[in-house]
Design a protein around this motif. Structure first.
Motif, mmCIF file in Angstrom:
data_model
loop_
_atom_site.group_PDB
_atom_site.id
_atom_site.type_symbol
_atom_site.label_atom_id
_atom_site.label_comp_id
_atom_site.label_asym_id
_atom_site.label_seq_id
_atom_site.Cartn_x
_atom_site.Cartn_y
_atom_site.Cartn_z
ATOM 1 N N LEU A 121 53.628 32.669 41.011
ATOM 2 C CA LEU A 121 52.238 32.863 41.414
ATOM 3 C C LEU A 121 52.120 33.110 42.919
ATOM 4 O O LEU A 121 51.335 33.952 43.362
ATOM 5 N N ALA A 122 52.908 32.377 43.695
ATOM 6 C CA ALA A 122 52.896 32.582 45.146
ATOM 7 C C ALA A 122 53.411 33.974 45.498
ATOM 8 O O ALA A 122 52.867 34.649 46.380
ATOM 9 N N GLY A 123 54.438 34.417 44.784
ATOM 10 C CA GLY A 123 54.969 35.762 45.013
ATOM 11 C C GLY A 123 53.956 36.838 44.673
ATOM 12 O O GLY A 123 53.855 37.852 45.361
ATOM 13 N N ALA A 124 53.190 36.603 43.604
ATOM 14 C CA ALA A 124 52.151 37.565 43.236
ATOM 15 C C ALA A 124 51.084 37.659 44.316
ATOM 16 O O ALA A 124 50.600 38.747 44.630
ATOM 17 N N ALA A 125 50.722 36.524 44.906
ATOM 18 C CA ALA A 125 49.726 36.524 45.980
ATOM 19 C C ALA A 125 50.263 37.274 47.195
ATOM 20 O O ALA A 125 49.533 38.044 47.833
ATOM 21 N N TRP A 126 51.520 37.066 47.528
ATOM 22 C CA TRP A 126 52.141 37.756 48.658
ATOM 23 C C TRP A 126 52.124 39.266 48.439
ATOM 24 O O TRP A 126 51.727 40.035 49.328
ATOM 25 N N ALA A 127 52.527 39.697 47.237
ATOM 26 C CA ALA A 127 52.583 41.122 46.937
ATOM 27 C C ALA A 127 51.184 41.735 46.889
ATOM 28 O O ALA A 127 50.943 42.821 47.426
ATOM 29 N N PHE A 128 50.245 41.026 46.249
ATOM 30 C CA PHE A 128 48.885 41.540 46.144
ATOM 31 C C PHE A 128 48.226 41.600 47.521
ATOM 32 O O PHE A 128 47.495 42.534 47.839
ATOM 33 N N GLY A 129 48.534 40.596 48.349
ATOM 34 C CA GLY A 129 48.000 40.590 49.706
ATOM 35 C C GLY A 129 48.477 41.775 50.522
ATOM 36 O O GLY A 129 47.734 42.303 51.369
ATOM 37 N N ASN A 130 49.708 42.226 50.283
ATOM 38 C CA ASN A 130 50.206 43.413 50.978
ATOM 39 C C ASN A 130 49.319 44.614 50.690
ATOM 40 O O ASN A 130 48.943 45.368 51.597
ATOM 41 N N GLY A 131 48.988 44.786 49.408
ATOM 42 C CA GLY A 131 48.145 45.905 49.032
ATOM 43 C C GLY A 131 46.767 45.822 49.657
ATOM 44 O O GLY A 131 46.222 46.823 50.150
ATOM 45 N N LEU A 132 46.187 44.631 49.647
ATOM 46 C CA LEU A 132 44.859 44.446 50.237
ATOM 47 C C LEU A 132 44.876 44.757 51.732
ATOM 48 O O LEU A 132 43.988 45.446 52.249
ATOM 49 N N ARG A 133 45.882 44.243 52.415
ATOM 50 C CA ARG A 133 45.946 44.455 53.870
ATOM 51 C C ARG A 133 46.099 45.931 54.219
ATOM 52 O O ARG A 133 45.422 46.441 55.114
ATOM 53 N N ALA A 143 53.146 33.666 33.395
ATOM 54 C CA ALA A 143 54.356 32.859 33.598
ATOM 55 C C ALA A 143 54.000 31.433 33.997
ATOM 56 O O ALA A 143 54.731 30.493 33.688
ATOM 57 N N ASP A 144 52.873 31.268 34.703
ATOM 58 C CA ASP A 144 52.383 29.954 35.115
ATOM 59 C C ASP A 144 53.451 29.162 35.859
ATOM 60 O O ASP A 144 53.657 27.974 35.621
ATOM 61 N N ASP A 145 54.112 29.835 36.780
ATOM 62 C CA ASP A 145 55.164 29.224 37.592
ATOM 63 C C ASP A 145 54.726 29.276 39.057
ATOM 64 O O ASP A 145 54.312 30.337 39.539
ATOM 65 N N PRO A 146 54.789 28.162 39.795
ATOM 66 C CA PRO A 146 54.297 28.151 41.185
ATOM 67 C C PRO A 146 54.939 29.211 42.071
ATOM 68 O O PRO A 146 54.248 29.877 42.857
ATOM 69 N N LEU A 147 56.252 29.380 41.960
ATOM 70 C CA LEU A 147 56.941 30.363 42.785
ATOM 71 C C LEU A 147 56.487 31.775 42.432
ATOM 72 O O LEU A 147 56.248 32.618 43.306
#
Length: 245
Positions: A42-54, A36-40
Motif C-alpha cells: 500500500l505504501a508503494g502504491a502511494a509512492w507510485a501514485f504520488g509520482n503521477g500526481l506530482r 493485497a492489503d499489505d502495508p508495504l
C-alpha cells in the motif's frame, strides 16, 4: 506481485505513453495494492501514485497521498523490516521534493530530515529495491531539494556529501548530475552546467534522452551558450536528440 508489476509499468511508461493509458496503469496498481492489503504494498502504491500526481501538476494531492501513507505505517516502524522503513523514508523524500517544487522551504527540509533519520536506522549500504531509498539516495535528494527551492549554493554544498559510487542505480547517478547542471545554470554558469550535463549523459544516455527536464536543459544550453563552448552544447543536443534553434 501484481501491484508491483503495475508500479513497474507505471515507472517505465511515465514519459512514453498517452496520459489516459498511464493513469489506467497507475489506478490499477493502486487497486491491486488495496486487494493485497499489505502495508508495504500500500505504501508503494502511494509512492507510485504520488509520482503521477506530482508530474501532472497536482502537487497538493501528491503530498497528501504520501503523507497519509507515511502516517499509516509510522506505528509499525519500531519492529519493521528494512524494506518497510525504506518505503517510509522514500515517502518522505517524495514529499520533500514536491514541497520544494512548490517553494515550501520549511516543509521540504522537514520531510528531508525525517528521511535522513530513517536512513540512519538502516544499514549504510541498504537500497530499497525499486525506490532505491537509502543513505546515498537521501543525500542525492538533498541536492534536488536545494535546486527546486532555487538555492543553488545550498544544492552545491549538499553535493559535497554525495558518493556516486554508493548509488547502485545508474539512472539516479545521472539524475543527480542533471541536478548539479541545473544548479550551475541557476548560478548563470553555462560552462559548469554543460560540464555536469555531459557527465550525466555519460552516466546514463537514456536518462537524459527520455527525461523531459533533462532534455529541456540540454536544449536551453544549446540555445544560450556562447563562445567556444557553443560547439560542445550543440554536439550534446545532437546526441540527446533535441533541436536547438
Amino acid at each position: 506481485m501484481l501491484a508491483d508489476v503495475y508500479h513497474l509499468a507505471q515507472q517505465v511508461t511515465a514519459y512514453s505513453v498517452e496520459a489516459e493509458l498511464y493513469w489506467i496503469i497507475a489506478d490499477r496498481g493502486r487497486l491491486a495494492a488495496q486487494d493485497a492489503d499489505d502495508p508495504l504494498c500500500l505504501a508503494g502504491a502511494a509512492w507510485a501514485f504520488g509520482n503521477g500526481l506530482r508530474e501532472t501538476g497536482y502537487a497538493e494531492e501528491a503530498i497528501r497521498v504520501v503523507d497519509e501513507a507515511a502516517e499509516a505505517i509510522r506505528p509499525r516502524l519500531e519492529d519493521a523490516s528494512n524494506d518497510l522503513r525504506g518505503m517510509y523514508g522514500a515517502l518522505h523524500l517524495h514529499a520533500a521534493v514536491t514541497c520544494a517544487r512548490e517553494g515550501h522551504d520549511g516543509d521540504a527540509w522537514r520531510h528531508w530530515d525525517e528521511a535522513d533519520r530513517t536512513a540512519e536506522r538502516l544499514p549504510s549500504d541498504y537500497a530499497h529495491t525499486w525506490t532505491v531509498f537509502g543513505r546515498a539516495n537521501t543525500d542525492f535528494h538533498a541536492v534536488s531539494v536545494g535546486v527546486d527551492l532555487r538555492t543553488p549554493g545550498t544544492a552545491l554544498s549538499r553535493a559535497e556529501a554525495i558518493d556516486l559510487d554508493a548509488m547502485p542505480s545508474v539512472e539516479r547517478r545521472s539524475r543527480v548530475l542533471v541536478e548539479l547542471a541545473r544548479a550551475q545554470r541557476q548560478r548563470k554558469d553555462p560552462a559548469g552546467a554543460l560540464h555536469w550535463m555531459g557527465r550525466a549523459y555519460k552516466a546514463s544516455p537514456e536518462t537524459v534522452r527520455y527525461t523531459p527536464s533533462a532534455r529541456g536543459l540540454v536544449a536551453d544550453l544549446a540555445k544560450e551558450t556562447r563562445g567556444p563552448l557553443k560547439t560542445d552544447a550543440l554536439h550534446l543536443a545532437e546526441e540527446v536528440g533535441v533541436l536547438a534553434a
